[in-house]
Design a protein around this motif. Sequence first.
Motif, PDB file in Angstrom:
ATOM      1  N   UNK A 105      36.173  69.759 -24.128  1.00  0.00           N
ATOM      2  CA  UNK A 105      36.971  68.918 -23.232  1.00  0.00           C
ATOM      3  C   UNK A 105      37.896  67.981 -24.007  1.00  0.00           C
ATOM      4  N   UNK A 106      37.559  67.705 -25.251  1.00  0.00           N
ATOM      5  CA  UNK A 106      38.369  66.769 -26.043  1.00  0.00           C
ATOM      6  C   UNK A 106      39.731  67.364 -26.400  1.00  0.00           C
ATOM      7  N   UNK A 107      39.872  68.666 -26.226  1.00  0.00           N
ATOM      8  CA  UNK A 107      41.149  69.330 -26.516  1.00  0.00           C
ATOM      9  C   UNK A 107      42.026  69.492 -25.277  1.00  0.00           C
ATOM     10  N   UNK A 108      41.572  68.984 -24.136  1.00  0.00           N
ATOM     11  CA  UNK A 108      42.313  69.144 -22.883  1.00  0.00           C
ATOM     12  C   UNK A 108      43.181  67.908 -22.662  1.00  0.00           C
ATOM     13  N   UNK A 109      44.478  68.076 -22.778  1.00  0.00           N
ATOM     14  CA  UNK A 109      45.417  66.953 -22.664  1.00  0.00           C
ATOM     15  C   UNK A 109      45.999  66.877 -21.262  1.00  0.00           C
ATOM     16  N   UNK A 110      45.147  66.927 -20.241  1.00  0.00           N
ATOM     17  CA  UNK A 110      45.582  66.881 -18.846  1.00  0.00           C
ATOM     18  C   UNK A 110      44.377  66.476 -18.001  1.00  0.00           C
ATOM     19  N   UNK A 111      44.608  65.991 -16.784  1.00  0.00           N
ATOM     20  CA  UNK A 111      43.489  65.669 -15.895  1.00  0.00           C
ATOM     21  C   UNK A 111      42.640  66.892 -15.593  1.00  0.00           C
ATOM     22  N   UNK A 112      41.344  66.661 -15.356  1.00  0.00           N
ATOM     23  CA  UNK A 112      40.403  67.755 -15.132  1.00  0.00           C
ATOM     24  C   UNK A 112      39.583  67.479 -13.869  1.00  0.00           C
ATOM     25  N   UNK A 113      39.455  68.509 -13.038  1.00  0.00           N
ATOM     26  CA  UNK A 113      38.508  68.500 -11.932  1.00  0.00           C
ATOM     27  C   UNK A 113      37.412  69.507 -12.253  1.00  0.00           C
ATOM     28  N   UNK A 114      36.181  69.036 -12.309  1.00  0.00           N
ATOM     29  CA  UNK A 114      35.025  69.907 -12.488  1.00  0.00           C
ATOM     30  C   UNK A 114      34.500  70.197 -11.086  1.00  0.00           C
ATOM     31  N   UNK A 115      34.726  71.415 -10.621  1.00  0.00           N
ATOM     32  CA  UNK A 115      34.477  71.784  -9.223  1.00  0.00           C
ATOM     33  C   UNK A 115      33.368  72.828  -9.181  1.00  0.00           C
ATOM     34  N   UNK A 116      32.199  72.421  -8.730  1.00  0.00           N
ATOM     35  CA  UNK A 116      31.039  73.297  -8.763  1.00  0.00           C
ATOM     36  C   UNK A 116      30.392  73.428  -7.402  1.00  0.00           C
ATOM     37  N   UNK A 117      29.746  74.572  -7.181  1.00  0.00           N
ATOM     38  CA  UNK A 117      28.870  74.707  -6.034  1.00  0.00           C
ATOM     39  C   UNK A 117      27.635  73.849  -6.233  1.00  0.00           C
ATOM     40  N   UNK A 118      27.232  73.171  -5.185  1.00  0.00           N
ATOM     41  CA  UNK A 118      26.064  72.285  -5.272  1.00  0.00           C
ATOM     42  C   UNK A 118      24.827  73.019  -5.773  1.00  0.00           C
ATOM     43  N   UNK A 119      24.677  74.285  -5.394  1.00  0.00           N
ATOM     44  CA  UNK A 119      23.475  75.040  -5.738  1.00  0.00           C
ATOM     45  C   UNK A 119      23.631  75.866  -7.019  1.00  0.00           C
ATOM     46  N   UNK A 120      24.726  75.710  -7.719  1.00  0.00           N
ATOM     47  CA  UNK A 120      24.959  76.456  -8.964  1.00  0.00           C
ATOM     48  C   UNK A 120      24.300  75.714 -10.120  1.00  0.00           C
ATOM     49  N   UNK A 121      22.981  75.693 -10.125  1.00  0.00           N
ATOM     50  CA  UNK A 121      22.255  74.826 -11.049  1.00  0.00           C
ATOM     51  C   UNK A 121      22.471  75.196 -12.509  1.00  0.00           C
ATOM     52  N   UNK A 122      22.723  76.462 -12.795  1.00  0.00           N
ATOM     53  CA  UNK A 122      22.912  76.880 -14.186  1.00  0.00           C
ATOM     54  C   UNK A 122      24.274  76.449 -14.699  1.00  0.00           C
ATOM     55  N   UNK A 123      25.329  76.833 -13.995  1.00  0.00           N
ATOM     56  CA  UNK A 123      26.675  76.623 -14.529  1.00  0.00           C
ATOM     57  C   UNK A 123      27.214  75.217 -14.281  1.00  0.00           C
ATOM     58  N   UNK A 124      26.474  74.393 -13.546  1.00  0.00           N
ATOM     59  CA  UNK A 124      26.860  72.987 -13.459  1.00  0.00           C
ATOM     60  C   UNK A 124      25.921  72.105 -14.291  1.00  0.00           C
ATOM     61  N   UNK A 125      25.090  72.742 -15.100  1.00  0.00           N
ATOM     62  CA  UNK A 125      24.056  71.992 -15.813  1.00  0.00           C
ATOM     63  C   UNK A 125      24.619  70.976 -16.800  1.00  0.00           C
ATOM     64  N   UNK A 126      25.821  71.219 -17.325  1.00  0.00           N
ATOM     65  CA  UNK A 126      26.408  70.278 -18.275  1.00  0.00           C
ATOM     66  C   UNK A 126      27.550  69.467 -17.711  1.00  0.00           C
ATOM     67  N   UNK A 127      27.690  69.451 -16.373  1.00  0.00           N
ATOM     68  CA  UNK A 127      28.884  68.844 -15.772  1.00  0.00           C
ATOM     69  C   UNK A 127      29.053  67.375 -16.161  1.00  0.00           C
ATOM     70  N   UNK A 128      27.977  66.625 -16.248  1.00  0.00           N
ATOM     71  CA  UNK A 128      28.104  65.205 -16.599  1.00  0.00           C
ATOM     72  C   UNK A 128      28.568  65.040 -18.038  1.00  0.00           C
ATOM     73  N   UNK A 129      28.030  65.860 -18.936  1.00  0.00           N
ATOM     74  CA  UNK A 129      28.456  65.791 -20.332  1.00  0.00           C
ATOM     75  C   UNK A 129      29.928  66.200 -20.466  1.00  0.00           C
ATOM     76  N   UNK A 130      30.325  67.238 -19.745  1.00  0.00           N
ATOM     77  CA  UNK A 130      31.721  67.668 -19.778  1.00  0.00           C
ATOM     78  C   UNK A 130      32.630  66.554 -19.254  1.00  0.00           C
ATOM     79  N   UNK A 131      32.232  65.911 -18.174  1.00  0.00           N
ATOM     80  CA  UNK A 131      33.058  64.843 -17.610  1.00  0.00           C
ATOM     81  C   UNK A 131      33.135  63.644 -18.542  1.00  0.00           C
ATOM     82  N   UNK A 132      32.016  63.281 -19.164  1.00  0.00           N
ATOM     83  CA  UNK A 132      32.027  62.121 -20.067  1.00  0.00           C
ATOM     84  C   UNK A 132      32.879  62.363 -21.305  1.00  0.00           C
ATOM     85  N   UNK A 133      33.080  63.627 -21.669  1.00  0.00           N
ATOM     86  CA  UNK A 133      33.835  63.945 -22.889  1.00  0.00           C
ATOM     87  C   UNK A 133      35.342  63.880 -22.686  1.00  0.00           C
TER      88      UNK A 133
END
Length: 243
Positions: free
Chosen positions: A176-204
């Motif tokens: 995420x540190x290489x993304x020079x634009x706004x980001x929306x992390x858009x996940x299904x509520x029940x997608x427990x595997x692929x949203x598992x790092x969403x907070x870390x991705x957002x904080x980065x």
Amino acid sequence: MTATDVPPIVLVHGTRFSAGQWSPQLRVLEGDFPVAAVDLPGHGARAAEPWSLDAATEIIAAATEQLDRGPALVVGHSLGGYAALEFARRRPELLRGLVLAGASASTKGAWAKPYRWVAGLVPRIPADRLTRWNDRLLRRLHPPEVVDATIRAGYAFHTLPTAWAEVLGRFDADAMRHVAAPVLILNGEKDTVFRSGEREFARAHPDARIELIPRAGHLANFDDPEAFTGAVRRFALHLPAHG
């Protein structure tokens, strides 16, 4: 935001699918935005092309340039989300915003082990059997107007092992540190595997936020097309003006 300043949108599909994955979104977004859905290498109309992240990046870049409206909002689902992260790193001048859908889990470490196992298993199963399984699953879970374009386009099972081999072990929140634009992390509520790092991705990232599609799983754009498309549309309309 004026009609001349709305961002172009490039939609990037997930594993084994094709541009047809985005038919529910295209029907709505085409009325307000310049929009294109791409086939990644080895998928859809590009089924004969060898997979590589290099080639995926160039395909996204070419779609952005063909829309000829400046940097694009790139919406990537699953495999397409990781390809979009690579595009953001390599071609920042073409990126106005990024939507990561079902692509906010680290592909490094222990998380990757079961996916390496699946990638090794897929070539051992006849493609026609995998196709029947996928067709039945999609038709059982979703209405025809949502999944018919995906089913008609077929599936890129032959590309899955190579694509996953390149993605696994490569991406985590540091991307995420290489993304020079706004980001929306858009996940299904029940997608427990692929949203598992969403907070870390957002904080980065200094300008990232998380939005969940209630009751949706990994294929959130199929599970609730209206909610998914609405989230993309709102994000697009609130992006800073180009230039």
